[in-house]
Design a protein around this motif. Structure first.
Motif: not given
Lengths: 346, 346
Positions: A57-74, A147-149, B143-147
């Motif tokens: 096949y003349d194309s290849e698949i590209v894969v990426t990965a990201d965790g998004h932990t931004v704070d504040p969420l908005i 256990t998660l903010k 992630m910061p402690r506690g989050t």
């Protein structure tokens, strides 16, 4: 007192996009037994993504990965949902690939309201939909209070590109020019200002944006050598990675770097270097000199590139160095950041 | 007092693999603008994975996504690393695809030791390596402690399958048989016992295992209609999904279901139904009756299927129902679980 390897502790700086981050990532990845598929780009290239070449096949698949932990969420200019889609899709585009689909894993702290979760996911969906990208698979887990903010989204991206198109960090070549698509530090500075309660006269917004208009240009453009979105660790980290992996030096013209006055003010107050601050809607493009002016003009016509400039040149001498040149002839070396101590910025 | 939709709260049960989980997943996914690519399996099929058909190619890509939030991170029979790889790879196999690669997003709480993180990642790497699966892309956030409590891994899986092979939840057909590869409830019960401090005479281990030996059989086997790994919500949830999506009824022979005495004991003490307890190394396979005995024999020769049995039959009548038949002729309806109140089990 030196720490023994066994007692070494994971610190916030290990997530900051600089030297410490590199150390943690190497620790996590060095013992992966199978790091690439056939002659594709593997995890040990530490590029924006990897490739899966398909047989016959003349194309290849590209894969990426990201965790998004931004704070504040908005935050000013965006939210976790928009950031998650843009961050992952931009990585696919930085590999020269057409983004096709995302997977999303949503972790929610018990006790959040459906209304709030819905607001973030509406933004996630809207961003993906506008760009024509499918959300194909996902998972949702609820974690006990404490256990998660609030909420975290992890995404993987899937794109497709011609096998013969080589756009990667190690491909910068002497003589080539580097285009930056706009001002730097907006995302990181906007978040820091909000968190530190710094009152700016005007509201500084995150630059979070999808770089699809850039993909539409580069897919038919000759001479593209490398692309990268300077997120964690900012421009300093991204350019140092290129210089290191491509075994070249990079010479920045200081006057071509646009820094908004609010970003400058925040950096002055907190003693930060704008070159090290995260961006979420900018790209650097390394392009053969012949095509640079033409490509720059095309980028400037897009919504994400009004303020694009040619900011630097690639040279063979002093391999591995990134240097800023001032208009008056001064020079200063841009180091790879150590590890910014601002957690949950992306 | 009825909750207004705006004030509806995400509860632990919304992550438990049952009716409440379905409600949250629908809420998260219903407004996704692009749910599938061409005529592939989309996110709204709520199957174990989705497909990306490639133009002018006789294979298609399979993608899956999983968040792994198990607590404790190291448990009898396995740990977060092994669970993460097995869970995701098994989902790819359940779509009839050959697993190729994983992406992994590792979230770590500040203050964990490199030693502990390394232990989990060694297990992750070893499991992937043994199965010949590449880890191609990843991200690491601190992630910061506690989050965040300790560590969470989110994985996406990528596999490949022939376009003309149709194995999916909605494909069960009247007359077909259902094979279960072994005893049920081991994973969930082992975790609950450890967490509740229930002292069993013998140590009950999680069944966490990769189902690659099953893939090696089914890839050349005619008559496979559907496959599923009964994780959160257990066998009750998985079979109800099949009955619902395939518009059939499923009739289980109670005496064919193997429940270890330790699992039974734990369920008795805590008032749980073994049919609703999570498994992490088991599969159900719906196969045309003609091929059932032959397939069963082959599965019984593998490391993951010594105790495989034909446990049920698919019928057209009473569409949507899952029924257990006792040896003495009794019948009882197996409901979809509401939402098990045991958080962070997988």
């Amino acid at each position: 007192m030196e720490e023994t390897p066994e007692k070494k502790i994971v610190q916030l700086g290990h997530g900051g996009g600089g030297i410490m981050q590199g150390e943690l990532i190497r620790f996590i990845t060095e013992n992966i037994p199978i790091k690439q598929i056939s002659n594709g780009i593997g995890v040990d290239a530490y590029d924006d993504g990897a490739t899966i070449p398909l047989e016959n096949y003349d194309s290849e698949i590209v894969v990426t990965a990201d965790g998004h932990t931004v704070d504040p969420l908005i935050f000013p200019g965006g939210d976790l949902g928009k950031l998650s889609v843009c961050g992952t899709v931009n990585d696919i585009i930085m590999m020269g690939a057409k983004p096709l689909a995302l997977t999303s894993i949503v972790l929610i702290e018990e006790g959040q309201t459906f209304e709030f979760v819905g607001k973030i996911m509406d933004s996630f969906n809207k961003t993906a939909g506008e760009a024509g990208i499918a959300i194909l698979a996902g998972d949702t887990k609820v974690m006990p209070r404490g256990t998660l903010k609030e909420m975290v989204i992890s995404t993987s991206g899937i794109g497709i590109k011609p096998k013969n198109l080589i756009i990667r960090d190690s491909n910068c070549q002497p003589g080539a020019k580097i285009i930056l698509t706009g001002s730097i530090g907006d995302h990181g500075a906007a978040l820091i200002a909000r968190r530190e309660g710094i009152d700016l006269q005007t509201e500084l917004k995150s630059d979070v944006a999808m770089l699809l208009p850039l993909y539409n240009i580069i897919k038919d453009q000759e001479g593209i050598l490398a692309m990268k979105d300077p997120t964690r660790g900012g421009l300093a980290s991204a350019l140092n990675e290129w210089a290191e992996k491509s075994k070249v030096s990079i010479w920045i013209k200081e006057e071509q770097i646009i820094i908004k006055k609010e970003v400058k003010a925040i950096c002055d107050i907190l003693g930060l270097d704008p070159l090290e601050i995260a961006n979420e809607g900018k790209a650097i493009i390394c392009v053969e000199a012949t095509f640079a002016d033409h490509l720059l003009e095309k980028i400037q016509t897009t919504s994400i590139g009004h303020d694009a400039r040619i900011i630097a040149e690639v040279k063979e001498e002093k391999s591995g160095l990134v240097v800023v040149q001032t208009p008056l002839g001064g020079k200063r070396i841009v180091e790879k950041p150590m590890g910014e101590l601002i957690p949950r910025i992306c």
